[in-house]
Design an enzyme around this catalytic site. Sequence first.
Site, PDB file in Angstrom:
ATOM      1  N   TRP A 158       9.566   1.262  -0.371  1.00  0.00           N
ATOM      2  CA  TRP A 158      10.961   0.879  -0.525  1.00  0.00           C
ATOM      3  C   TRP A 158      11.280   0.197  -1.845  1.00  0.00           C
ATOM      4  CZ3 TRP A 158      10.762  -4.184  -1.584  1.00  0.00           C
ATOM      5  CH2 TRP A 158       9.660  -4.893  -1.120  1.00  0.00           C
ATOM      6  N   ASN A 159      10.250  -0.240  -2.607  1.00  0.00           N
ATOM      7  CA  ASN A 159      10.579  -1.139  -3.724  1.00  0.00           C
ATOM      8  C   ASN A 159      11.181  -0.438  -4.942  1.00  0.00           C
ATOM      9  OD1 ASN A 159       8.089  -0.032  -4.267  1.00  0.00           O
ATOM     10  ND2 ASN A 159       7.232  -1.873  -5.172  1.00  0.00           N
ATOM     11  N   PRO A 183      10.918   9.275   2.878  1.00  0.00           N
ATOM     12  CA  PRO A 183      11.166   8.034   2.143  1.00  0.00           C
ATOM     13  C   PRO A 183      10.952   6.838   3.062  1.00  0.00           C
ATOM     14  CG  PRO A 183      13.248   9.055   2.756  1.00  0.00           C
ATOM     15  CD  PRO A 183      12.160   9.988   3.228  1.00  0.00           C
ATOM     16  N   ALA A 184      10.812   5.655   2.461  1.00  0.00           N
ATOM     17  CA  ALA A 184      10.630   4.433   3.250  1.00  0.00           C
ATOM     18  C   ALA A 184      11.843   4.201   4.134  1.00  0.00           C
ATOM     19  CB  ALA A 184      10.430   3.247   2.315  1.00  0.00           C
ATOM     20  N   GLY A 238       1.984   2.933  -1.254  1.00  0.00           N
ATOM     21  CA  GLY A 238       2.227   1.958  -0.195  1.00  0.00           C
ATOM     22  C   GLY A 238       1.031   1.046  -0.045  1.00  0.00           C
ATOM     23  N   SER A 239       0.861   0.521   1.151  1.00  0.00           N
ATOM     24  CA  SER A 239      -0.167  -0.492   1.359  1.00  0.00           C
ATOM     25  C   SER A 239      -1.554   0.141   1.509  1.00  0.00           C
ATOM     26  CB  SER A 239       0.170  -1.295   2.612  1.00  0.00           C
ATOM     27  OG  SER A 239       0.162  -0.444   3.728  1.00  0.00           O
ATOM     28  N   GLU A 260      -1.542   5.564  -4.293  1.00  0.00           N
ATOM     29  CA  GLU A 260      -1.229   4.421  -5.163  1.00  0.00           C
ATOM     30  C   GLU A 260      -0.986   3.245  -4.234  1.00  0.00           C
ATOM     31  OE1 GLU A 260       0.410   1.630  -6.739  1.00  0.00           O
ATOM     32  OE2 GLU A 260       2.165   2.836  -7.275  1.00  0.00           O
ATOM     33  N   LEU A 261      -1.986   2.352  -4.149  1.00  0.00           N
ATOM     34  CA  LEU A 261      -1.988   1.336  -3.094  1.00  0.00           C
ATOM     35  C   LEU A 261      -1.748  -0.057  -3.675  1.00  0.00           C
ATOM     36  CD1 LEU A 261      -5.016   2.909  -1.194  1.00  0.00           C
ATOM     37  CD2 LEU A 261      -2.582   3.408  -0.944  1.00  0.00           C
ATOM     38  N   GLU A 392      -1.547  -9.741  -2.223  1.00  0.00           N
ATOM     39  CA  GLU A 392      -0.280  -9.653  -2.961  1.00  0.00           C
ATOM     40  C   GLU A 392       0.791 -10.471  -2.242  1.00  0.00           C
ATOM     41  OE1 GLU A 392       0.964  -5.460  -4.904  1.00  0.00           O
ATOM     42  OE2 GLU A 392       0.321  -5.353  -2.832  1.00  0.00           O
TER      43      GLU A 392
HETATM   44  P1  ADP Z   1       5.119  -1.761   3.217  1.00  0.00           P
HETATM   45  O1  ADP Z   1       4.340  -2.782   3.981  1.00  0.00           O
HETATM   46  O2  ADP Z   1       5.427  -2.155   1.838  1.00  0.00           O
HETATM   47  O3  ADP Z   1       6.305  -1.236   3.951  1.00  0.00           O
HETATM   48  P2  ADP Z   1       3.608   0.557   3.989  1.00  0.00           P
HETATM   49  O4  ADP Z   1       2.311   1.059   3.474  1.00  0.00           O
HETATM   50  O5  ADP Z   1       3.603   0.023   5.386  1.00  0.00           O
HETATM   51  O6  ADP Z   1       4.104  -0.546   2.971  1.00  0.00           O
HETATM   52  O7  ADP Z   1       4.741   1.680   3.892  1.00  0.00           O
HETATM   53  C1  ADP Z   1       4.814   2.627   2.864  1.00  0.00           C
HETATM   54  C2  ADP Z   1       5.257   3.952   3.436  1.00  0.00           C
HETATM   55  O8  ADP Z   1       4.296   4.367   4.418  1.00  0.00           O
HETATM   56  C3  ADP Z   1       6.598   3.928   4.141  1.00  0.00           C
HETATM   57  O9  ADP Z   1       7.264   5.158   3.874  1.00  0.00           O
HETATM   58  C4  ADP Z   1       6.208   3.815   5.612  1.00  0.00           C
HETATM   59  O10 ADP Z   1       7.158   4.360   6.498  1.00  0.00           O
HETATM   60  C5  ADP Z   1       4.955   4.665   5.642  1.00  0.00           C
HETATM   61  N1  ADP Z   1       4.059   4.338   6.759  1.00  0.00           N
HETATM   62  C6  ADP Z   1       3.845   3.125   7.327  1.00  0.00           C
HETATM   63  N2  ADP Z   1       2.952   3.230   8.327  1.00  0.00           N
HETATM   64  C7  ADP Z   1       2.579   4.528   8.406  1.00  0.00           C
HETATM   65  C8  ADP Z   1       1.671   5.275   9.232  1.00  0.00           C
HETATM   66  N3  ADP Z   1       0.945   4.703  10.168  1.00  0.00           N
HETATM   67  N4  ADP Z   1       1.557   6.592   9.002  1.00  0.00           N
HETATM   68  C9  ADP Z   1       2.268   7.178   8.032  1.00  0.00           C
HETATM   69  N5  ADP Z   1       3.127   6.556   7.222  1.00  0.00           N
HETATM   70  C10 ADP Z   1       3.292   5.241   7.398  1.00  0.00           C
END
Ligand code: ADP
Length: 490
Positions: A158-159, A183-184, A238-239, A260-261, A392
Amino acid sequence: MPLTLRRSDLLLSANPIAGQWCGAAGGRRFDVTDPASGAVIARVPDGGLVDAIAAVDAAHAAFPAWRATPAKQRAQILKRWNDLILAHQDDLGRLISREQGKPLAEGRGEVAYAASYVEWFAEEATRAYGDVIPAPVAGRRMLAVREPVGVIAAITPWNFPAAMIARKIAPALAAGCTVVAKPAEDTPLTSLALARLAEEAGVPAGVLNLVTASRERAAEVVDVWLADARVRKLTFTGSTPVGRHLARASADTLKKLSLELGGNAPFIVFEDADLDAAVAGLMVSKFRNGGQTCVCPNRIYVHEAVHDAFVDKLCAQVAALQVGPASDPASQIGPMINARAVEKIERHVRDALARGARIATGGARLPQLGGNYFQPTVLTDVTAGMECACEETFGPVAPVTRFSDEAAVVAEANGTPYGLASYFYTRDARRIWRVAEALESGLVGINEGALAAEAAPFGGIKASGYGREGSRYGLEEYMHIKYLCQGGLD
Ligand code: ADP
């Protein structure tokens, strides 16, 4: 304040799949809210299994024709997309600010940044060269050619609601791939508007398909793509925990991956640094987007000889930052994305104080502005075991640690599982090379706080993932190499 756009049809609440703008199967929807106020901006489709399959069916069906479209024609479509994004910079900037919370000037800046990737990959599309290989035996001709991998799945955070989508989709389309993207959940509106502009630019039906989904349904959508062997590549920002899960779950279909984590960037100020430049670099890298970027410095090491002078200069600038809603042109720091984010920042500050850190400025929420605001903060006397040094913070908190020895600070900077960005300031040429080569990260800022550029390779090492976005390497992520060998020519 209502969201007013010059083109109101860019506020979309349907998903583009196979050239149609659709609701989710079963008609489910979820709310997209303004992080400044909690007000609902729009209700978008809450996609699931059926929508995810429909998106892959469309992308798979569109692939042969898109792949066969000459690179020059694909490039022209991408150039039109770039032009349309820039022509709608103000509307897109407003959408970004409203759903993500970054100040309007930063929202507009992000639009230009997103467009720069589209322009770059439009140009790279026509330069996806292969090789003619000198044959080791007579009567043969040997070539290596690049081909698009096929359908790609993109999952974005989302950022940077525009830049993350552009950075993944532009090279995929340039390479001749077709796309399914999720998308997020916090920021789907910008990506829907970008998809509408892509359609207007001439991206054919089925080449770019989006499925929006709530946090609860994200995994349902992505699990379909992970299991489907027609999806040949997954690109994710993402994470780290979600990245690890995606890497494991794509093993059965052996997809190509770019991940990209998370990061935990060190920022080192040596005793011979230009302190004003270092403070300016830290302000730009730490406080952009309220500290919510994966390359934000998370651990700031300052040499003891300049520590107090640096902290004084830093605090003067941090205390002067204007915090407020993105809609106010004076705001430099907006709200954090959601309540979960503010709770994490607060937890990190509390933990640091309990273990001996001190607040040099800031340190608390700003409830008078709303639930998601946090004061720009400088902490001093931060030590290695504190939560803010291990994870972070993803917020406007700058934790400062004093150091005295170069080798020890480089070891401490590298003492993290992560390896995305690092920064250092020094005027010593020999130290520049020594430290730049010793730091374990994919990006290194040397006397520079703003690293990202469409022409540069962006990506991490260690637990920050693998793969590169932007630059000429960014296109390779969406292509494979095929070796052609013709014999019997003697
Ligand atoms: P944040 O904590 O910054 O939201 P995430 O890694 O949780 O970071 O989210 C990044 C993206 O990954 C978002 O589009 C989110 O919907 C997606 N996401 C989160 N959990 C899952 C999952 N278990 N499987 C697939 N996509 C996911």
